[in-house]
Scaffold this active site. Structure first.
Site, PDB file in Angstrom:
ATOM      1  N   GLU A 161       5.716 -23.262  32.663  1.00  0.00           N
ATOM      2  CA  GLU A 161       5.486 -22.412  31.496  1.00  0.00           C
ATOM      3  C   GLU A 161       6.797 -22.151  30.748  1.00  0.00           C
ATOM      4  O   GLU A 161       7.820 -21.836  31.343  1.00  0.00           O
ATOM      5  CB  GLU A 161       4.857 -21.095  31.929  1.00  0.00           C
TER       6      GLU A 161
ATOM      7  N   LYS B 212      -2.849 -19.292  25.377  1.00  0.00           N
ATOM      8  CA  LYS B 212      -3.043 -18.409  26.527  1.00  0.00           C
ATOM      9  C   LYS B 212      -3.934 -17.222  26.164  1.00  0.00           C
ATOM     10  O   LYS B 212      -3.677 -16.513  25.190  1.00  0.00           O
ATOM     11  CB  LYS B 212      -1.680 -17.934  27.022  1.00  0.00           C
TER      12      LYS B 212
ATOM     13  N   CYS C 232      -0.664 -19.598  33.306  1.00  0.00           N
ATOM     14  CA  CYS C 232      -0.136 -18.511  34.117  1.00  0.00           C
ATOM     15  C   CYS C 232      -1.114 -17.370  34.373  1.00  0.00           C
ATOM     16  O   CYS C 232      -1.976 -17.498  35.230  1.00  0.00           O
ATOM     17  CB  CYS C 232       1.161 -17.987  33.505  1.00  0.00           C
TER      18      CYS C 232
END
Length: 314
Positions: free
Chosen positions: A43, A115, A152
Protein backbone atom coordinates in the site's frame (compact mmCIF):
# COMPACT_ATOMS: atom_id res chain seq x y z
CA UNK A 1 -5.31 -19.97 -15.98
CA UNK A 2 -4.60 -23.20 -14.12
CA UNK A 3 -1.60 -21.91 -12.14
CA UNK A 4 -1.07 -18.31 -11.09
CA UNK A 5 2.48 -17.18 -10.31
CA UNK A 6 2.21 -14.11 -8.13
CA UNK A 7 5.11 -11.92 -7.11
CA UNK A 8 4.83 -10.39 -3.64
CA UNK A 9 6.98 -7.27 -3.23
CA UNK A 10 7.46 -5.47 0.07
CA UNK A 11 10.20 -3.02 1.04
CA UNK A 12 11.08 -0.18 3.35
CA UNK A 13 10.86 3.52 2.53
CA UNK A 14 14.17 4.81 1.16
CA UNK A 15 13.77 8.46 2.12
CA UNK A 16 12.70 9.83 -1.26
CA UNK A 17 10.14 8.86 -3.85
CA UNK A 18 12.75 8.36 -6.57
CA UNK A 19 14.98 6.15 -4.41
CA UNK A 20 12.03 4.09 -3.24
CA UNK A 21 10.72 3.61 -6.78
CA UNK A 22 14.19 2.54 -7.93
CA UNK A 23 14.16 -0.20 -5.30
CA UNK A 24 10.64 -1.25 -6.28
CA UNK A 25 11.70 -1.58 -9.90
CA UNK A 26 14.68 -3.74 -8.93
CA UNK A 27 12.38 -6.11 -7.06
CA UNK A 28 9.84 -6.20 -9.91
CA UNK A 29 12.64 -7.17 -12.29
CA UNK A 30 13.69 -9.96 -9.92
CA UNK A 31 10.11 -11.26 -9.56
CA UNK A 32 9.57 -11.19 -13.33
CA UNK A 33 12.82 -13.11 -13.83
CA UNK A 34 11.51 -15.74 -11.41
CA UNK A 35 8.44 -16.20 -13.61
CA UNK A 36 5.78 -14.04 -11.95
CA UNK A 37 2.85 -13.21 -14.23
CA UNK A 38 1.10 -11.11 -11.55
CA UNK A 39 2.94 -8.72 -9.23
CA UNK A 40 1.37 -7.05 -6.18
CA UNK A 41 2.97 -4.05 -4.46
CA UNK A 42 2.37 -2.83 -0.91
CA UNK A 43 0.00 0.00 0.00
CA UNK A 44 1.16 3.54 -0.94
CA UNK A 45 4.50 2.09 -2.01
CA UNK A 46 6.00 5.25 -3.55
CA UNK A 47 6.51 7.24 -0.34
CA UNK A 48 6.55 6.92 3.42
CA UNK A 49 3.24 6.19 5.18
CA UNK A 50 2.33 9.84 5.62
CA UNK A 51 -1.01 9.19 7.40
CA UNK A 52 0.64 9.05 10.82
CA UNK A 53 0.03 12.79 11.13
CA UNK A 54 -2.53 15.25 9.75
CA UNK A 55 -0.71 17.71 7.52
CA UNK A 56 -2.30 19.48 4.54
CA UNK A 57 1.07 19.66 2.77
CA UNK A 58 0.94 15.88 2.39
CA UNK A 59 -1.75 16.24 -0.25
CA UNK A 60 1.12 17.23 -2.55
CA UNK A 61 1.95 13.51 -2.81
CA UNK A 62 -1.15 13.05 -4.97
CA UNK A 63 -0.53 15.86 -7.45
CA UNK A 64 1.35 13.63 -9.91
CA UNK A 65 -1.22 10.83 -9.98
CA UNK A 66 -1.62 10.84 -13.77
CA UNK A 67 2.14 10.71 -14.28
CA UNK A 68 2.42 7.94 -11.70
CA UNK A 69 -0.18 5.90 -13.60
CA UNK A 70 1.74 6.32 -16.84
CA UNK A 71 4.99 5.33 -15.16
CA UNK A 72 3.70 2.14 -13.56
CA UNK A 73 1.98 1.23 -16.83
CA UNK A 74 5.36 1.46 -18.52
CA UNK A 75 6.86 -0.79 -15.82
CA UNK A 76 4.14 -3.42 -16.35
CA UNK A 77 4.84 -3.32 -20.09
CA UNK A 78 8.63 -3.42 -19.67
CA UNK A 79 8.48 -6.61 -17.61
CA UNK A 80 5.41 -8.15 -19.25
CA UNK A 81 3.42 -8.62 -16.03
CA UNK A 82 0.00 -7.80 -14.68
CA UNK A 83 0.75 -5.23 -11.97
CA UNK A 84 -1.26 -4.06 -8.95
CA UNK A 85 0.01 -0.64 -7.83
CA UNK A 86 -1.22 1.41 -4.86
CA UNK A 87 -1.33 5.17 -5.46
CA UNK A 88 -2.54 8.40 -3.85
CA UNK A 89 -5.12 9.82 -6.26
CA UNK A 90 -6.03 13.50 -6.58
CA UNK A 91 -9.48 13.39 -8.13
CA UNK A 92 -10.20 17.11 -7.72
CA UNK A 93 -9.31 19.92 -5.37
CA UNK A 94 -10.07 18.69 -1.85
CA UNK A 95 -11.05 15.21 -3.08
CA UNK A 96 -8.50 12.41 -2.76
CA UNK A 97 -8.56 8.61 -2.77
CA UNK A 98 -6.36 5.71 -1.73
CA UNK A 99 -6.45 3.92 -5.07
CA UNK A 100 -5.22 0.59 -6.38
CA UNK A 101 -4.60 0.57 -10.14
CA UNK A 102 -4.36 -2.66 -12.16
CA UNK A 103 -2.23 -2.75 -15.31
CA UNK A 104 -2.18 -5.36 -18.07
CA UNK A 105 1.05 -6.84 -19.46
CA UNK A 106 1.01 -4.25 -22.25
CA UNK A 107 0.80 -1.36 -19.79
CA UNK A 108 -2.88 -0.64 -20.32
CA UNK A 109 -4.95 0.37 -17.30
CA UNK A 110 -7.58 -2.34 -16.84
CA UNK A 111 -9.31 -0.78 -13.87
CA UNK A 112 -8.90 0.69 -10.44
CA UNK A 113 -10.35 0.34 -6.97
CA UNK A 114 -10.77 3.17 -4.49
CA UNK A 115 -10.41 2.09 -0.88
CA UNK A 116 -13.85 1.84 0.72
CA UNK A 117 -13.19 1.41 4.45
CA UNK A 118 -11.14 4.29 5.86
CA UNK A 119 -9.63 4.05 9.37
CA UNK A 120 -9.11 6.87 11.84
CA UNK A 121 -6.87 5.67 14.65
CA UNK A 122 -3.67 6.93 16.30
CA UNK A 123 -0.95 6.94 13.63
CA UNK A 124 -3.50 5.89 10.99
CA UNK A 125 -5.33 9.18 10.34
CA UNK A 126 -6.60 8.19 6.92
CA UNK A 127 -9.97 9.90 7.13
CA UNK A 128 -8.11 13.21 6.96
CA UNK A 129 -6.67 12.24 3.57
CA UNK A 130 -8.95 9.78 1.82
CA UNK A 131 -12.55 10.01 0.66
CA UNK A 132 -14.28 6.59 0.78
CA UNK A 133 -14.37 4.89 -2.60
CA UNK A 134 -17.45 5.19 -4.78
CA UNK A 135 -16.71 2.50 -7.36
CA UNK A 136 -18.14 -0.37 -5.35
CA UNK A 137 -16.64 -3.84 -5.07
CA UNK A 138 -15.98 -4.62 -8.72
CA UNK A 139 -13.42 -7.28 -9.74
CA UNK A 140 -11.04 -6.39 -12.56
CA UNK A 141 -10.59 -8.73 -15.52
CA UNK A 142 -7.00 -9.40 -16.56
CA UNK A 143 -5.08 -11.92 -18.64
CA UNK A 144 -4.32 -13.87 -15.45
CA UNK A 145 -7.88 -13.90 -14.11
CA UNK A 146 -10.54 -11.77 -12.45
CA UNK A 147 -8.90 -9.93 -9.56
CA UNK A 148 -10.82 -8.83 -6.48
CA UNK A 149 -8.57 -5.95 -5.41
CA UNK A 150 -9.22 -4.36 -2.01
CA UNK A 151 -6.95 -2.21 0.18
CA UNK A 152 -5.71 -2.65 3.75
CA UNK A 153 -8.53 -1.68 6.19
CA UNK A 154 -10.97 -3.41 3.83
CA UNK A 155 -9.38 -6.68 4.92
CA UNK A 156 -11.20 -6.64 8.27
CA UNK A 157 -14.63 -6.71 6.61
CA UNK A 158 -16.08 -10.05 5.44
CA UNK A 159 -18.75 -8.12 3.52
CA UNK A 160 -16.13 -6.67 1.16
CA UNK A 161 -14.57 -10.06 0.43
CA UNK A 162 -18.01 -11.62 -0.08
CA UNK A 163 -19.12 -8.84 -2.42
CA UNK A 164 -16.05 -9.41 -4.59
CA UNK A 165 -16.66 -13.16 -4.57
CA UNK A 166 -20.30 -12.73 -5.57
CA UNK A 167 -19.21 -10.73 -8.60
CA UNK A 168 -16.90 -13.49 -9.77
CA UNK A 169 -13.51 -12.60 -8.30
CA UNK A 170 -11.09 -15.50 -8.67
CA UNK A 171 -8.58 -14.21 -6.12
CA UNK A 172 -8.70 -11.58 -3.34
CA UNK A 173 -5.78 -9.13 -3.16
CA UNK A 174 -4.91 -6.69 -0.37
CA UNK A 175 -2.07 -4.14 -0.66
CA UNK A 176 -1.48 -3.24 2.99
CA UNK A 177 0.28 -0.89 5.42
CA UNK A 178 -0.21 -2.04 9.00
CA UNK A 179 2.10 -2.46 11.95
CA UNK A 180 2.77 -2.09 15.65
CA UNK A 181 2.83 0.94 17.90
CA UNK A 182 6.13 0.97 19.74
CA UNK A 183 4.37 1.35 23.10
CA UNK A 184 2.47 -1.96 22.88
CA UNK A 185 3.86 -4.93 24.77
CA UNK A 186 4.91 -8.13 23.01
CA UNK A 187 1.75 -10.08 23.91
CA UNK A 188 -0.47 -7.35 22.47
CA UNK A 189 1.61 -7.19 19.29
CA UNK A 190 1.19 -10.92 18.76
CA UNK A 191 -2.58 -10.73 19.30
CA UNK A 192 -2.92 -7.92 16.76
CA UNK A 193 -0.85 -9.66 14.11
CA UNK A 194 -2.55 -13.03 14.46
CA UNK A 195 -6.01 -11.44 14.39
CA UNK A 196 -5.06 -9.76 11.10
CA UNK A 197 -3.90 -13.06 9.64
CA UNK A 198 -6.90 -14.99 10.97
CA UNK A 199 -9.61 -12.74 9.58
CA UNK A 200 -8.14 -12.88 6.07
CA UNK A 201 -7.68 -16.61 6.26
CA UNK A 202 -11.39 -16.70 7.05
CA UNK A 203 -12.13 -14.78 3.84
CA UNK A 204 -10.31 -17.51 1.90
CA UNK A 205 -12.32 -20.28 3.58
CA UNK A 206 -15.73 -18.56 3.45
CA UNK A 207 -15.39 -17.71 -0.24
CA UNK A 208 -13.25 -20.66 -1.41
CA UNK A 209 -10.77 -18.23 -2.94
CA UNK A 210 -7.03 -17.61 -2.62
CA UNK A 211 -6.16 -14.52 -0.58
CA UNK A 212 -3.00 -12.47 -1.17
CA UNK A 213 -1.84 -9.76 1.25
CA UNK A 214 1.32 -7.70 0.73
CA UNK A 215 2.27 -5.61 3.76
CA UNK A 216 4.94 -2.97 4.33
CA UNK A 217 8.11 -3.63 6.34
CA UNK A 218 10.46 -1.40 8.29
CA UNK A 219 10.13 1.32 10.91
CA UNK A 220 8.76 4.73 9.89
CA UNK A 221 8.77 7.78 12.14
CA UNK A 222 5.45 9.26 13.14
CA UNK A 223 6.36 12.60 11.63
CA UNK A 224 8.69 13.95 9.01
CA UNK A 225 7.39 17.44 9.67
CA UNK A 226 10.87 18.97 9.30
CA UNK A 227 10.93 17.59 5.74
CA UNK A 228 8.54 18.95 3.14
CA UNK A 229 6.73 16.62 0.69
CA UNK A 230 8.59 18.39 -2.12
CA UNK A 231 11.90 17.23 -0.63
CA UNK A 232 10.65 13.66 -0.23
CA UNK A 233 9.45 13.68 -3.82
CA UNK A 234 12.97 14.69 -4.88
CA UNK A 235 16.45 13.29 -4.23
CA UNK A 236 16.96 15.36 -1.08
CA UNK A 237 19.73 13.98 1.16
CA UNK A 238 17.93 15.60 4.08
CA UNK A 239 14.79 13.61 3.28
CA UNK A 240 16.73 10.37 2.95
CA UNK A 241 18.35 10.85 6.35
CA UNK A 242 15.01 11.66 8.02
CA UNK A 243 13.29 8.74 6.36
CA UNK A 244 15.78 6.28 7.77
CA UNK A 245 16.06 7.71 11.29
CA UNK A 246 14.47 5.74 14.11
CA UNK A 247 12.97 6.84 17.41
CA UNK A 248 10.25 5.53 19.67
CA UNK A 249 7.37 7.33 17.96
CA UNK A 250 6.15 5.69 14.79
CA UNK A 251 5.00 2.42 13.25
CA UNK A 252 7.01 -0.77 12.97
CA UNK A 253 5.34 -2.35 9.97
CA UNK A 254 5.00 -6.04 10.66
CA UNK A 255 5.51 -7.58 7.23
CA UNK A 256 4.08 -11.11 7.35
CA UNK A 257 2.82 -10.92 3.77
CA UNK A 258 1.05 -14.13 2.86
CA UNK A 259 -0.91 -16.27 0.44
CA UNK A 260 -3.72 -18.55 1.61
CA UNK A 261 -5.35 -21.12 -0.64
CA UNK A 262 -9.06 -21.75 -1.20
CA UNK A 263 -9.38 -23.86 1.98
CA UNK A 264 -7.39 -21.43 4.07
CA UNK A 265 -4.22 -23.46 3.75
CA UNK A 266 -1.04 -21.45 4.15
CA UNK A 267 0.78 -21.37 0.83
CA UNK A 268 3.30 -18.73 1.89
CA UNK A 269 3.97 -16.37 4.80
CA UNK A 270 6.94 -14.06 5.22
CA UNK A 271 8.60 -12.93 8.42
CA UNK A 272 8.39 -9.46 9.94
CA UNK A 273 11.70 -7.75 9.21
CA UNK A 274 13.13 -8.45 5.76
CA UNK A 275 12.22 -6.94 2.45
CA UNK A 276 10.33 -9.35 0.25
CA UNK A 277 10.49 -10.51 -3.33
CA UNK A 278 8.79 -13.88 -3.45
CA UNK A 279 7.07 -15.66 -6.32
CA UNK A 280 4.31 -17.98 -5.13
CA UNK A 281 2.45 -20.44 -7.34
CA UNK A 282 -1.30 -20.82 -6.72
CA UNK A 283 -3.28 -23.79 -8.04
CA UNK A 284 -6.39 -22.04 -9.35
CA UNK A 285 -8.15 -25.32 -10.20
CA UNK A 286 -8.48 -26.00 -6.49
CA UNK A 287 -11.01 -23.17 -6.21
CA UNK A 288 -13.40 -24.99 -8.51
CA UNK A 289 -12.83 -28.26 -6.68
CA UNK A 290 -13.27 -26.74 -3.22
CA UNK A 291 -16.52 -25.07 -4.21
CA UNK A 292 -17.84 -28.42 -5.40
CA UNK A 293 -16.91 -30.03 -2.10
CA UNK A 294 -18.08 -27.16 0.11
CA UNK A 295 -20.86 -25.30 -1.78
CA UNK A 296 -21.14 -22.36 0.62
CA UNK A 297 -22.58 -20.06 -2.06
CA UNK A 298 -25.33 -22.57 -2.82
CA UNK A 299 -26.45 -22.76 0.80
CA UNK A 300 -26.56 -19.04 1.55
CA UNK A 301 -29.96 -17.89 2.89
CA UNK A 302 -30.01 -14.60 1.05
CA UNK A 303 -33.66 -13.95 1.96
CA UNK A 304 -32.65 -13.70 5.62
CA UNK A 305 -29.71 -11.29 5.44
CA UNK A 306 -31.58 -7.98 5.39
CA UNK A 307 -30.10 -6.86 8.70
CA UNK A 308 -26.66 -6.70 7.07
CA UNK A 309 -27.80 -3.49 5.37
CA UNK A 310 -28.29 -1.79 8.74
CA UNK A 311 -25.65 -0.12 10.88
CA UNK A 312 -26.90 -2.11 13.89
CA UNK A 313 -30.05 -4.22 14.01
CA UNK A 314 -31.68 -2.94 17.20
Amino acid sequence: MKNLKVGLISHKFYGTKSATIARTKELIAEAAKKGANLIVLQELHQTHYFCQRENTENFDYATNFEDDVKFWGSIAKEFGVVLVASLFERRSAGLYHNTAVVFERDGKVLGKYRKMHIPDDPNFYEKFYFTPGDMGFAPIDTSVGRLGVLVCWDQWYPEAARAMALRGAQVLIYPTAIGWFMGDDVAERIRQLEAWVAVQRGHAVANSLPVIAVNRVGFEKATLSEISPKEILSNSKKAYKAGNACDDEGILFWGNSFVFGAQGEEVFRSECESELCEVVEIDMQRCENVRRWWPFLRDRRIESYGSLLKRFDD
